[in-house]
Motif scaffolding. Sequence first.
Motif, short mmCIF file in Angstrom:
data_model
loop_
_atom_site.label_atom_id
_atom_site.label_comp_id
_atom_site.label_asym_id
_atom_site.label_seq_id
_atom_site.Cartn_x
_atom_site.Cartn_y
_atom_site.Cartn_z
N TYR A 1 46.28 -9.02 -4.53
CA TYR A 1 46.36 -10.81 -4.81
C TYR A 1 48.09 -10.84 -4.86
CZ TYR A 1 41.83 -10.10 -6.80
OH TYR A 1 40.33 -9.81 -7.02
N SER B 1 36.34 -15.41 -5.28
CA SER B 1 37.37 -16.21 -6.29
C SER B 1 38.50 -15.57 -6.82
CB SER B 1 36.08 -15.87 -7.62
OG SER B 1 36.04 -14.57 -7.80
N LEU C 1 46.41 -7.21 -18.85
CA LEU C 1 45.18 -7.80 -19.37
C LEU C 1 45.16 -7.28 -20.92
CD1 LEU C 1 42.46 -9.27 -19.23
CD2 LEU C 1 41.66 -6.68 -18.60
N LEU D 1 52.00 -18.94 -13.34
CA LEU D 1 51.43 -18.27 -12.24
C LEU D 1 50.63 -18.81 -11.37
CD1 LEU D 1 50.64 -14.93 -14.36
CD2 LEU D 1 52.25 -14.75 -12.19
N GLN E 1 44.74 -13.79 -1.37
CA GLN E 1 43.99 -12.58 -1.48
C GLN E 1 43.47 -11.76 -0.39
OE1 GLN E 1 40.22 -13.02 -3.62
NE2 GLN E 1 39.93 -10.78 -3.68
N PHE F 1 48.59 -18.85 -7.81
CA PHE F 1 47.78 -17.94 -6.79
C PHE F 1 48.23 -18.32 -5.42
CE2 PHE F 1 44.59 -15.32 -4.82
CZ PHE F 1 44.17 -15.94 -4.03
N SER G 1 38.09 -17.78 -14.18
CA SER G 1 37.71 -17.48 -12.71
C SER G 1 36.20 -17.76 -12.76
CB SER G 1 38.12 -16.26 -12.30
OG SER G 1 37.29 -15.09 -12.87
N PRO H 1 52.34 -9.32 -15.73
CA PRO H 1 51.29 -9.49 -17.00
C PRO H 1 50.30 -8.44 -17.03
CG PRO H 1 51.69 -11.38 -15.42
CD PRO H 1 52.35 -10.51 -14.88
N TYR I 1 46.33 -12.45 -20.51
CA TYR I 1 47.09 -11.73 -20.14
C TYR I 1 48.46 -11.77 -21.02
CZ TYR I 1 44.66 -10.20 -16.00
OH TYR I 1 43.70 -9.65 -14.96
N PHE J 1 54.68 -11.91 -7.69
CA PHE J 1 53.74 -10.61 -8.22
C PHE J 1 52.68 -10.26 -7.07
CE2 PHE J 1 55.53 -9.84 -12.27
CZ PHE J 1 55.97 -11.03 -12.95
N PRO K 1 36.32 -7.44 -5.10
CA PRO K 1 37.04 -8.61 -4.62
C PRO K 1 36.89 -9.95 -5.30
CG PRO K 1 34.65 -8.01 -3.74
CD PRO K 1 35.23 -7.12 -4.66
N GLN K 2 36.17 -9.71 -6.47
CA GLN K 2 35.73 -11.06 -7.22
C GLN K 2 36.51 -11.00 -8.30
OE1 GLN K 2 31.65 -11.09 -7.42
NE2 GLN K 2 31.20 -11.11 -5.14
N GLY K 3 36.43 -12.16 -9.02
CA GLY K 3 37.16 -12.70 -10.07
C GLY K 3 37.03 -11.76 -11.44
N TYR K 4 35.79 -11.32 -11.53
CA TYR K 4 35.66 -10.38 -12.83
C TYR K 4 36.50 -9.19 -12.97
CZ TYR K 4 31.36 -12.94 -14.23
OH TYR K 4 30.49 -13.54 -14.79
N GLY K 5 36.74 -8.77 -13.93
CA GLY K 5 37.39 -7.26 -14.03
C GLY K 5 38.86 -7.79 -14.12
N GLU K 6 39.71 -6.59 -14.26
CA GLU K 6 41.08 -6.61 -14.84
C GLU K 6 42.06 -6.62 -13.19
OE1 GLU K 6 42.37 -3.43 -17.13
OE2 GLU K 6 44.12 -4.03 -17.22
N LEU K 7 42.98 -7.55 -13.27
CA LEU K 7 43.82 -7.36 -12.33
C LEU K 7 45.06 -6.57 -12.84
CD1 LEU K 7 44.23 -10.88 -10.75
CD2 LEU K 7 42.81 -9.03 -9.93
N TYR L 1 50.63 -13.75 -6.32
CA TYR L 1 51.04 -14.61 -7.16
C TYR L 1 52.60 -15.16 -7.36
CZ TYR L 1 46.45 -14.58 -9.28
OH TYR L 1 45.13 -14.88 -9.72
N TYR M 1 34.59 -16.52 -16.43
CA TYR M 1 35.39 -15.44 -16.99
C TYR M 1 36.71 -15.79 -17.45
CZ TYR M 1 37.99 -10.86 -16.45
OH TYR M 1 38.77 -9.85 -17.00
N PHE N 1 48.91 -5.86 -12.36
CA PHE N 1 50.12 -6.52 -11.73
C PHE N 1 51.10 -5.58 -11.72
CE2 PHE N 1 49.46 -11.06 -11.60
CZ PHE N 1 48.41 -11.30 -12.32
N GLY N 2 51.95 -5.76 -10.69
CA GLY N 2 53.33 -4.99 -10.52
C GLY N 2 54.39 -5.63 -11.32
#
Lengths: 113, 114
Positions: free
Chosen positions: B33, A99, A46, B43, B48, B45, A93, A44, A36, B90, B97-103, B35, A32, B105-106
């Motif tokens: 998460y 992950s 997406l 950034l 989490q 890590f 990731s 940041p 960002y 951050f 819970p996993q890496g896929y998908g959007e994070l 950072y 993936y 951020f504040g």
Amino acid sequence: QQQVKQSPQSLIVQKGGISIINCAYENTAFDYFPWYQQFPGKGPALLIAIRPDVSEKKEGRFTISFNKSAKQFSLHIMDSQPGDSATYFCAASSTGTASKLTFGTGTRLQVTL
Amino acid sequence: DSGVTQTPKHLITATGQRVTLRCSPRSGDLSVYWYQQSLDQGLQFLIQYYNGEERAKGNILERFSAQQFPDLHSELNLSSLELGDSALYFCASSLRPQGYGELFFGEGSRLTVL
């Protein structure tokens, strides 16, 4: 193994030009690859993301090109605008029980008039 | 507005001190998460949490610790602070819970250690 290398560190492009930012990774388990965008004073956000089952993904003026064999991916910003001036981070990731995103070191893009 | 709230926005303290950074995730997000962003390191890590449980650990120093509370907000505790701990911290959240998908951020907490 977890590193994502990003270049260039900074980039100046004229309005209307093409901005290109490159990233390379080592971990073949990565599946993936998001980009960002970060404006000064903000977190940041997406911009666009790709999975390795496709070689290119386009959203408006933003395109990710992905080369699985070379373990490289890049962000192209067509018709760059001053409002695109920001720092861009590539990331990677892998799926799994624990992950997390590994980010590149960032590229500061400045689009001049 | 990402929906992630971080406090304080700015913090100035002295070496050897301890500080706590707070994060409220987006409504409905179970994963938090942390950072660290410094000028030359990008950034990094740190850690989490997912629904109160530690899920993954990155380059987090032993002087740093974090937790996620039952209401899903999270705190990052930094102790015995050193000059090199000065950075933007951050918090991000996601539904999964996993890496896929959007994070999401504040806006970060800027820590200055003098």
